[in-house]
Design a protein around this motif. Structure first.
Motif, short mmCIF file in Angstrom:
data_model
loop_
_atom_site.label_atom_id
_atom_site.label_comp_id
_atom_site.label_asym_id
_atom_site.label_seq_id
_atom_site.Cartn_x
_atom_site.Cartn_y
_atom_site.Cartn_z
N LEU A 139 0.81 -1.22 0.00
CA LEU A 139 0.00 0.00 0.00
C LEU A 139 0.84 1.27 0.00
CD1 LEU A 139 -2.92 -0.97 2.38
CD2 LEU A 139 -2.96 -0.73 -0.09
N MET A 140 1.92 1.28 0.76
CA MET A 140 2.76 2.48 0.81
C MET A 140 3.36 2.75 -0.57
SD MET A 140 2.64 3.73 3.83
CE MET A 140 2.23 3.26 5.48
N LEU A 141 3.77 1.71 -1.27
CA LEU A 141 4.31 1.86 -2.62
C LEU A 141 3.23 2.39 -3.55
CD1 LEU A 141 6.54 1.48 -4.74
CD2 LEU A 141 5.78 -0.89 -4.97
N ALA A 142 2.02 1.84 -3.47
CA ALA A 142 0.92 2.28 -4.33
C ALA A 142 0.58 3.75 -4.07
CB ALA A 142 -0.30 1.40 -4.10
N ALA A 143 0.57 4.15 -2.82
CA ALA A 143 0.28 5.55 -2.48
C ALA A 143 1.36 6.49 -3.01
CB ALA A 143 0.14 5.69 -0.97
N PHE A 144 2.63 6.06 -2.90
CA PHE A 144 3.72 6.89 -3.41
C PHE A 144 3.62 7.03 -4.93
CE2 PHE A 144 7.88 6.94 -5.50
CZ PHE A 144 8.24 8.25 -5.20
#
Length: 150
Positions: A139-144
């Motif tokens: 999720l953190m990668l997708a948000a970035f």
């Protein structure tokens, strides 16, 4: 320098965090038993994310090594791992990933970095980015990726 060597070594030889862990039977008492092997793997994931964050902060200060810092931060965000063995450790892992995202946001993204981000976005869209198994999206990668491309 030492930071460059350590970063390249970490990218070349990532730790194996996707070991087959035996499922512990849930007892009827209030305290859940934590599998020691699962706990060790979670602690290793946390240590690896800490190393990524530290090396990124060191490398990002030098313009010649910004791309290496970028790759290292992305590696930390898409690193294959199981969910944390305990709730507090999962929160710690999420916080460490957020720190990597914050470091990525502070970096100046050039064409080379944006191309990598576009490639990761395409992999997310097509469903081929499955570094954490079928059900878990980093999720953190997708948000970035969303923040960087919008």
């Amino acid at each position: 320098k030492l930071a460059i060597k350590l970063a390249e070594e970490l990218l070349a030889n990532p730790p194996n965090l996707m070991l087959d862990l035996p499922h512990t039977s849930s007892a009827r008492n209030k305290r859940k038993k934590v599998n020691p092997a699962s706990h060790m793997v979670t602690c290793l994931a946390s240590a690896t994310l800490g190393k990524c964050a530290f090396l990124c902060s060191v490398l990002a200060d030098h313009p010649n090594y910004t791309h290496l810092a970028f790759n290292l931060a992305l590696f930390g965000l898409e690193m294959p791992r199981h969910p944390g063995s305990t709730k507090p450790l999962e929160v710690k892992l999420a916080h460490q990933e957020l720190e990597l995202v914050n470091q990525l946001k502070r970096m100046q993204l050039l064409t080379r970095e944006l191309n990598v981000i576009r490639e990761k976005a395409e992999q997310l869209r097509s469903g081929t980015l499955r570094s954490r198994g079928q059900a878990l999206l980093p999720l953190m990668l997708a948000a970035f990726i969303f923040d960087a491309l919008v």
